[in-house]
Design an enzyme around this catalytic site. Sequence first.
Site, mmCIF file in Angstrom:
data_model
loop_
_atom_site.group_PDB
_atom_site.id
_atom_site.type_symbol
_atom_site.label_atom_id
_atom_site.label_comp_id
_atom_site.label_asym_id
_atom_site.label_seq_id
_atom_site.Cartn_x
_atom_site.Cartn_y
_atom_site.Cartn_z
ATOM 1 N N ARG A 187 0.812 -1.233 0.000
ATOM 2 C CA ARG A 187 0.000 0.000 0.000
ATOM 3 C C ARG A 187 0.839 1.273 0.000
ATOM 4 N NH1 ARG A 187 -3.212 -2.785 3.967
ATOM 5 N NH2 ARG A 187 -4.817 -3.975 2.862
ATOM 6 N N LYS A 198 1.516 11.338 -10.740
ATOM 7 C CA LYS A 198 0.484 10.492 -11.373
ATOM 8 C C LYS A 198 1.175 9.216 -11.818
ATOM 9 C CE LYS A 198 -3.289 13.012 -13.638
ATOM 10 N NZ LYS A 198 -3.854 13.475 -14.903
ATOM 11 N N GLU A 217 4.992 18.385 -24.650
ATOM 12 C CA GLU A 217 4.525 18.713 -23.299
ATOM 13 C C GLU A 217 5.074 20.068 -22.848
ATOM 14 O OE1 GLU A 217 2.160 17.068 -22.053
ATOM 15 O OE2 GLU A 217 2.389 14.895 -22.286
ATOM 16 N N LYS A 243 4.333 22.866 -14.182
ATOM 17 C CA LYS A 243 3.688 21.660 -13.646
ATOM 18 C C LYS A 243 3.725 21.673 -12.115
ATOM 19 C CE LYS A 243 2.907 16.833 -14.018
ATOM 20 N NZ LYS A 243 2.665 15.719 -14.876
ATOM 21 N N GLU A 301 -6.028 16.284 -8.678
ATOM 22 C CA GLU A 301 -6.782 16.648 -9.875
ATOM 23 C C GLU A 301 -8.275 16.904 -9.608
ATOM 24 O OE1 GLU A 301 -6.566 13.763 -13.045
ATOM 25 O OE2 GLU A 301 -6.371 15.322 -14.551
ATOM 26 N N ARG A 304 -5.652 20.963 -11.907
ATOM 27 C CA ARG A 304 -4.711 20.023 -12.495
ATOM 28 C C ARG A 304 -5.203 19.502 -13.845
ATOM 29 N NH1 ARG A 304 -0.837 15.376 -9.949
ATOM 30 N NH2 ARG A 304 0.061 14.834 -11.972
ATOM 31 N N ASN A 349 -3.981 18.435 -18.767
ATOM 32 C CA ASN A 349 -4.456 17.433 -19.712
ATOM 33 C C ASN A 349 -4.746 18.044 -21.090
ATOM 34 O OD1 ASN A 349 -6.437 14.679 -19.994
ATOM 35 N ND2 ASN A 349 -4.713 14.626 -18.584
ATOM 36 N N HIS A 382 -4.686 16.070 -24.398
ATOM 37 C CA HIS A 382 -4.594 14.639 -24.106
ATOM 38 C C HIS A 382 -5.866 13.857 -24.410
ATOM 39 C CE1 HIS A 382 -0.882 15.890 -22.299
ATOM 40 N NE2 HIS A 382 -0.575 14.645 -21.970
ATOM 41 N N HIS A 424 -4.676 10.735 -26.218
ATOM 42 C CA HIS A 424 -4.729 9.363 -25.702
ATOM 43 C C HIS A 424 -5.546 8.461 -26.631
ATOM 44 C CE1 HIS A 424 -3.698 10.375 -21.212
ATOM 45 N NE2 HIS A 424 -2.637 10.334 -21.992
ATOM 46 N N HIS A 468 3.891 9.509 -27.593
ATOM 47 C CA HIS A 468 2.921 10.224 -26.754
ATOM 48 C C HIS A 468 2.891 11.717 -27.111
ATOM 49 C CE1 HIS A 468 0.608 11.241 -23.149
ATOM 50 N NE2 HIS A 468 1.511 12.157 -22.856
HETATM 51 N N1 LIG Z 1 2.415 10.420 -15.179
HETATM 52 C C1 LIG Z 1 2.387 11.502 -15.891
HETATM 53 O O1 LIG Z 1 2.075 12.594 -15.392
HETATM 54 C C2 LIG Z 1 2.748 11.443 -17.334
HETATM 55 C C3 LIG Z 1 2.968 12.629 -18.034
HETATM 56 C C4 LIG Z 1 3.311 12.563 -19.366
HETATM 57 C C5 LIG Z 1 3.474 11.323 -19.974
HETATM 58 N N2 LIG Z 1 3.283 10.204 -19.263
HETATM 59 C C6 LIG Z 1 3.477 8.893 -19.887
HETATM 60 O O2 LIG Z 1 4.856 8.818 -20.262
HETATM 61 C C7 LIG Z 1 4.972 7.919 -21.352
HETATM 62 C C8 LIG Z 1 5.826 8.538 -22.425
HETATM 63 O O3 LIG Z 1 7.087 8.806 -21.889
HETATM 64 P P1 LIG Z 1 8.377 8.965 -22.831
HETATM 65 O O4 LIG Z 1 8.050 9.830 -23.962
HETATM 66 O O5 LIG Z 1 9.503 9.289 -21.951
HETATM 67 O O6 LIG Z 1 8.512 7.528 -23.469
HETATM 68 P P2 LIG Z 1 9.209 6.165 -23.027
HETATM 69 O O7 LIG Z 1 9.277 6.013 -21.581
HETATM 70 O O8 LIG Z 1 8.509 5.140 -23.815
HETATM 71 O O9 LIG Z 1 10.709 6.336 -23.569
HETATM 72 C C9 LIG Z 1 10.917 6.522 -24.947
HETATM 73 C C10 LIG Z 1 12.095 5.696 -25.466
HETATM 74 O O10 LIG Z 1 13.323 6.326 -25.105
HETATM 75 C C11 LIG Z 1 14.225 5.343 -24.590
HETATM 76 N N3 LIG Z 1 15.106 6.068 -23.680
HETATM 77 C C12 LIG Z 1 14.795 6.535 -22.464
HETATM 78 N N4 LIG Z 1 15.818 7.260 -21.995
HETATM 79 C C13 LIG Z 1 16.787 7.223 -22.926
HETATM 80 C C14 LIG Z 1 18.074 7.804 -23.017
HETATM 81 N N5 LIG Z 1 18.548 8.611 -22.082
HETATM 82 N N6 LIG Z 1 18.802 7.566 -24.122
HETATM 83 C C15 LIG Z 1 18.315 6.798 -25.127
HETATM 84 N N7 LIG Z 1 17.095 6.231 -25.110
HETATM 85 C C16 LIG Z 1 16.345 6.459 -24.016
HETATM 86 C C17 LIG Z 1 13.324 4.347 -23.938
HETATM 87 O O11 LIG Z 1 13.980 3.122 -23.763
HETATM 88 C C18 LIG Z 1 12.172 4.294 -24.933
HETATM 89 O O12 LIG Z 1 12.467 3.438 -26.001
HETATM 90 C C19 LIG Z 1 3.572 7.615 -21.824
HETATM 91 O O13 LIG Z 1 3.195 6.366 -21.359
HETATM 92 C C20 LIG Z 1 2.743 8.689 -21.161
HETATM 93 O O14 LIG Z 1 1.425 8.274 -20.945
HETATM 94 C C21 LIG Z 1 2.915 10.233 -17.962
HETATM 95 O O1 LIG Z 2 -0.016 15.564 -14.666
HETATM 96 C C1 LIG Z 2 -1.130 15.592 -15.150
HETATM 97 O O2 LIG Z 2 -2.146 15.756 -14.484
HETATM 98 C C2 LIG Z 2 -1.312 15.428 -16.608
HETATM 99 O O3 LIG Z 2 -2.433 15.332 -17.073
HETATM 100 C C3 LIG Z 2 -0.077 15.396 -17.434
HETATM 101 C C4 LIG Z 2 -0.242 14.715 -18.778
HETATM 102 O O4 LIG Z 2 0.705 15.353 -19.632
HETATM 103 C C5 LIG Z 2 0.102 13.229 -18.713
HETATM 104 O O5 LIG Z 2 0.171 12.676 -19.989
HETATM 105 C C6 LIG Z 2 -0.749 12.370 -17.833
HETATM 106 O O6 LIG Z 2 -0.229 11.072 -17.748
HETATM 107 C C7 LIG Z 2 -2.143 12.223 -18.349
HETATM 108 O O7 LIG Z 2 -2.918 11.741 -17.323
HETATM 109 P P1 LIG Z 2 -4.322 11.070 -17.500
HETATM 110 O O8 LIG Z 2 -4.941 11.294 -16.172
HETATM 111 O O9 LIG Z 2 -5.059 11.759 -18.616
HETATM 112 O O10 LIG Z 2 -4.073 9.657 -17.798
#
Ligand SMILES: NC(=O)c1ccc[n+]([C@@H]2O[C@H](COP(=O)([O-])OP(=O)(O)OC[C@H]3O[C@@H](n4cnc5c(N)ncnc54)[C@H](O)[C@@H]3O)[C@@H](O)[C@H]2O)c1
Ligand SMILES: O=C(O)C(=O)C[C@@H](O)[C@H](O)[C@H](O)COP(=O)(O)O
Length: 554
Positions: free
Chosen positions: A315, A337, A379, A421, A431, A435, A439, A442, A446, A458
């Site tokens: 947890r 998130k 972003e 952010k 959110e 917050r 989005n 998105h 998405h 993405h």
């Molecule tokens: N939680 C959040 O608030 C939030 C916000 C935005 C995006 N996201 C999520 O993040 C994901 C996208 O993230 P991303 O664009 O970083 O993609 P990713 O994590 O898929 O990484 C992209 C690619 O880059 C490679 N890579 C990573 N670091 C590297 C480095 N230093 N050198 C060479 N290659 C490298 C990875 O192995 C991968 O193939 C999505 O799933 C999206 O939904 C989440």
């Molecule tokens: O941090 C947040 O809140 C965001 O919405 C940031 C987005 O850029 C990000 O892709 C996030 O993962 C989207 O969240 P979701 O709740 O739509 O899945």
Amino acid sequence: MHEHSPPIVLIGPMGSGKTTVGKHLAQRLGATYTDTDDLFVTRHGVIVEYFITHGEEAFRDAEQEIVADAATRSSSGILSLGGGAVIRAANREIVRNHGYVIFLDVSEQQALQRLGDASGRPVLAGDPARNWSRIRTERLEYFTDSAHRVIDTTGLDVDDVATMIIEGHQQFLARNTTHSMSENTTPETTDQPTVIEVSGGSANEMHGGYDVAIGRGLLSRLPDILGAQPHRVAIILPRALRATGDVVKSALDEAGYNAVLVEIPDSEEGKHIEVASFCWQVLGQSDFTRSDAIVSVGGGAVSDLAGFVAATWLRGVRVVHMPTTLLGMVDAAVGGKTGINTSEGKNLVGSFHPPAGVLADLDTLLTLPKNELVSGLAEVIKCGFIADEKILDLIEDHMSQVTNPHSAVLRELIERAIQVKADIVGKDFKEASDRQMLNYGHTLGHAIELAERYQYRHGAAVAVGMVFAAELARSVGRLDDATVERHKQILEGVGLPTSYHGDRWAMLLDGIRRDKKNRGEQLRFVLLESQGSPVIYDVPDESLLFAAYQEIAD
Ligand SMILES: NC(=O)c1ccc[n+]([C@@H]2O[C@H](COP(=O)([O-])OP(=O)(O)OC[C@H]3O[C@@H](n4cnc5c(N)ncnc54)[C@H](O)[C@@H]3O)[C@@H](O)[C@H]2O)c1
Ligand SMILES: O=C(O)C(=O)C[C@@H](O)[C@H](O)[C@H](O)COP(=O)(O)O
């Protein structure tokens, strides 16, 4: 180039530009250019004939001698290695210990264009595309293993590549004035990190605040963030970042933790319940307790998955994110998130779980392919439209610098996006209201990722989603023409898409209906009313969405 500077060594597959870049670099630096293939021909005659007559082993032996001579004799200059020389571990060690090694990579399509009919390359005969790809894949690990830096030369101008190498070489020399070159796996700090606080304490508060550090050589800060309590630390990372993971593990082991590496599938393949389950299994078998901790090393997909594992194991245990992509640094690792995808959609399962800290080490961006940097810019641009216009001005004024990982402009963009952010998340962690503005873009974004089975970046999907949102806002009289046009100009300017297939609407609408902002039957979007003023818009009629989609359909 200083006469005692270590040589710049170029490695990479056929067609990656070793010769062209090498000769250009030599000219710019007034240095010598040496090609081990040329030396081979001078000593032993035509390579193909030698290969056929004596066999591969004898060829590699002769080549190894040449590599050793060339690397150790040249105290400076540019050295280009034959494509297959990295197969020998001895060659990899020689060049890494004697020079600044650059892996020049390239796309298959561009390599084949550069190689022309490939008639002088018997190894490509028959099916050049297939053979080129096979050879590159076979050698990829060796290239990555040997290199201090990777540069994807696809679409890049030779002079720009040379500039990146020269700047990197200067930093490399600065770092190595007090260290031997073989110790160079962890870059040293050359500047002060910037620290941005994400504050806790809002109405829906569930954390006491945490810091996001942005800078170079930040690994030494990790133990301070983890603190004395954890005994075991699980480093969750994709296979591709194993070398970085090894460095993190050694640092943690040295600091007295018991660190284990947990390798997960790359990118969206990692954001699956089976992968979370695999991680839970590793934690269980390693007797992970509530006081132990998780460290994520990778892009947004890794921090989403690792954060989710940390949120759910017993947890909730501590997690520190070490983002290695631009997108991870400016967004995914910052706001707590976490989540995984299901077959019905993106991030449908997850939790809000604040990290104990975030270390955004800019040096990790040196190896990030250009398309990933471009994806992350989406972003950053989003933060420009919803809050900080200076981001947009900076990009417009310095377009050629925004994908240069060394540039001060990119660093400023990263810091500004994180600040946007952090300000929002600090006020509304879970959110409940503001917050949702993060989005922006998105909702359609998405849905595109789902329609593309997550094979679409993405950031690229969010870029299309932002233009769609801007068109929707214009069509309902909320946004002026100039701001809509600015979306297209700036996104296209950095290389992001702004349109999508006209025949996919029905599929996209399915995805839009599952968006987390919707309430019951009510579809909701984030729209801009003007630059920096996002609002939640309750869609009164789905036909408005279809009409706006026609504006971006190709
Ligand atoms: N939680 C959040 O608030 C939030 C916000 C935005 C995006 N996201 C999520 O993040 C994901 C996208 O993230 P991303 O664009 O970083 O993609 P990713 O994590 O898929 O990484 C992209 C690619 O880059 C490679 N890579 C990573 N670091 C590297 C480095 N230093 N050198 C060479 N290659 C490298 C990875 O192995 C991968 O193939 C999505 O799933 C999206 O939904 C989440
Ligand atoms: O941090 C947040 O809140 C965001 O919405 C940031 C987005 O850029 C990000 O892709 C996030 O993962 C989207 O969240 P979701 O709740 O739509 O899945």
